[in-house]
Design a protein around this motif. Structure first.
Motif, PDB file in Angstrom:
ATOM      1  N   ALA A   8     -95.415 -30.892  -7.893  1.00  0.00           N
ATOM      2  CA  ALA A   8     -95.489 -31.052  -6.660  1.00  0.00           C
ATOM      3  C   ALA A   8     -94.234 -31.545  -6.154  1.00  0.00           C
ATOM      4  N   ASP A   9     -93.385 -32.071  -6.929  1.00  0.00           N
ATOM      5  CA  ASP A   9     -92.121 -32.422  -6.187  1.00  0.00           C
ATOM      6  C   ASP A   9     -91.274 -31.174  -6.018  1.00  0.00           C
ATOM      7  N   LYS A  10     -91.474 -30.429  -6.866  1.00  0.00           N
ATOM      8  CA  LYS A  10     -90.793 -28.983  -6.575  1.00  0.00           C
ATOM      9  C   LYS A  10     -91.210 -28.302  -5.647  1.00  0.00           C
ATOM     10  N   ALA A  11     -92.566 -28.277  -5.261  1.00  0.00           N
ATOM     11  CA  ALA A  11     -93.302 -27.484  -4.248  1.00  0.00           C
ATOM     12  C   ALA A  11     -92.766 -28.201  -2.931  1.00  0.00           C
ATOM     13  N   SER A  12     -92.673 -29.621  -2.826  1.00  0.00           N
ATOM     14  CA  SER A  12     -92.387 -30.204  -1.471  1.00  0.00           C
ATOM     15  C   SER A  12     -90.987 -29.897  -1.236  1.00  0.00           C
ATOM     16  N   LYS A  13     -89.853 -29.644  -2.358  1.00  0.00           N
ATOM     17  CA  LYS A  13     -88.460 -29.589  -1.988  1.00  0.00           C
ATOM     18  C   LYS A  13     -88.380 -28.114  -1.498  1.00  0.00           C
ATOM     19  N   ARG A  14     -89.190 -27.108  -1.992  1.00  0.00           N
ATOM     20  CA  ARG A  14     -89.131 -25.753  -1.816  1.00  0.00           C
ATOM     21  C   ARG A  14     -89.297 -25.517  -0.332  1.00  0.00           C
ATOM     22  N   SER A  15     -90.416 -26.402   0.217  1.00  0.00           N
ATOM     23  CA  SER A  15     -90.757 -26.065   1.811  1.00  0.00           C
ATOM     24  C   SER A  15     -89.698 -26.580   2.579  1.00  0.00           C
ATOM     25  N   PHE A  16     -88.877 -27.499   2.185  1.00  0.00           N
ATOM     26  CA  PHE A  16     -87.616 -28.040   2.529  1.00  0.00           C
ATOM     27  C   PHE A  16     -86.529 -26.926   2.871  1.00  0.00           C
ATOM     28  N   THR A  17     -86.077 -26.705   1.617  1.00  0.00           N
ATOM     29  CA  THR A  17     -84.985 -25.717   1.801  1.00  0.00           C
ATOM     30  C   THR A  17     -85.391 -24.317   1.176  1.00  0.00           C
ATOM     31  N   LYS A  18     -84.970 -23.244   1.833  1.00  0.00           N
ATOM     32  CA  LYS A  18     -85.279 -21.970   1.534  1.00  0.00           C
ATOM     33  C   LYS A  18     -84.196 -21.487   0.771  1.00  0.00           C
ATOM     34  N   THR A  19     -84.727 -20.433  -0.318  1.00  0.00           N
ATOM     35  CA  THR A  19     -83.770 -19.735  -0.963  1.00  0.00           C
ATOM     36  C   THR A  19     -84.068 -18.227  -0.765  1.00  0.00           C
ATOM     37  N   CYS A  20     -82.785 -17.541  -0.643  1.00  0.00           N
ATOM     38  CA  CYS A  20     -83.108 -15.958  -0.403  1.00  0.00           C
ATOM     39  C   CYS A  20     -83.462 -15.349  -1.653  1.00  0.00           C
ATOM     40  N   PRO A  21     -84.213 -14.453  -1.568  1.00  0.00           N
ATOM     41  CA  PRO A  21     -85.064 -13.927  -2.618  1.00  0.00           C
ATOM     42  C   PRO A  21     -84.029 -12.635  -3.313  1.00  0.00           C
ATOM     43  N   VAL A  22     -83.231 -12.355  -2.415  1.00  0.00           N
ATOM     44  CA  VAL A  22     -82.117 -11.344  -2.881  1.00  0.00           C
ATOM     45  C   VAL A  22     -80.832 -11.861  -3.654  1.00  0.00           C
ATOM     46  N   CYS A  23     -80.239 -13.026  -2.951  1.00  0.00           N
ATOM     47  CA  CYS A  23     -78.815 -13.370  -4.024  1.00  0.00           C
ATOM     48  C   CYS A  23     -79.346 -14.689  -4.624  1.00  0.00           C
ATOM     49  N   GLY A  24     -80.406 -15.429  -4.121  1.00  0.00           N
ATOM     50  CA  GLY A  24     -80.988 -16.452  -4.821  1.00  0.00           C
ATOM     51  C   GLY A  24     -80.235 -17.843  -4.342  1.00  0.00           C
ATOM     52  N   SER A  25     -79.180 -17.703  -3.451  1.00  0.00           N
ATOM     53  CA  SER A  25     -78.503 -18.750  -2.994  1.00  0.00           C
ATOM     54  C   SER A  25     -79.239 -19.489  -1.916  1.00  0.00           C
ATOM     55  N   GLU A  26     -78.973 -20.710  -1.223  1.00  0.00           N
ATOM     56  CA  GLU A  26     -79.506 -21.686  -0.445  1.00  0.00           C
ATOM     57  C   GLU A  26     -79.529 -20.879   1.041  1.00  0.00           C
ATOM     58  N   LEU A  27     -80.488 -20.869   1.655  1.00  0.00           N
ATOM     59  CA  LEU A  27     -80.334 -20.446   3.110  1.00  0.00           C
ATOM     60  C   LEU A  27     -80.094 -21.479   4.026  1.00  0.00           C
ATOM     61  N   HIS A  28     -78.962 -21.334   4.790  1.00  0.00           N
ATOM     62  CA  HIS A  28     -78.619 -22.329   5.809  1.00  0.00           C
ATOM     63  C   HIS A  28     -78.909 -21.650   7.126  1.00  0.00           C
TER      64      HIS A  28
END
Ligand SMILES: [Zn+2]
Length: 61
Positions: A8-28
């Motif tokens: 659940a912790d991971k899921a809530s973190k995911r909705s907060f920051t998005k990660t690019c599916p292509v390069c795997g880096s954080e989206l700003h």
């Protein structure tokens, strides 16, 4: 129980920051102003764009 909680912790973190599916880096998210030509001349449109390694050169110039 402990496993469920960490998931659940991971899921809530995911909705907060998005990660690019292509390069795997954080989206700003930045406000990107774009010049668009219209009938009355040039207009500026600002839009929120997710920036990562894939397109940072494009956005930041
Ligand atoms: Zn990317």
């Amino acid at each position: 129980m402990a496993k469920k909680q960490s998931f659940a912790d991971k899921a809530s973190k995911r909705s907060f920051t998005k990660t690019c599916p292509v390069c795997g880096s954080e989206l700003h998210y930045v406000k990107h102003v774009k010049a668009v030509k219209s009938e009355n001349g040039w207009k500026y449109r600002s839009l929120n764009v997710g920036v990562c390694k894939c397109n940072e050169k494009e956005i930041y110039g």
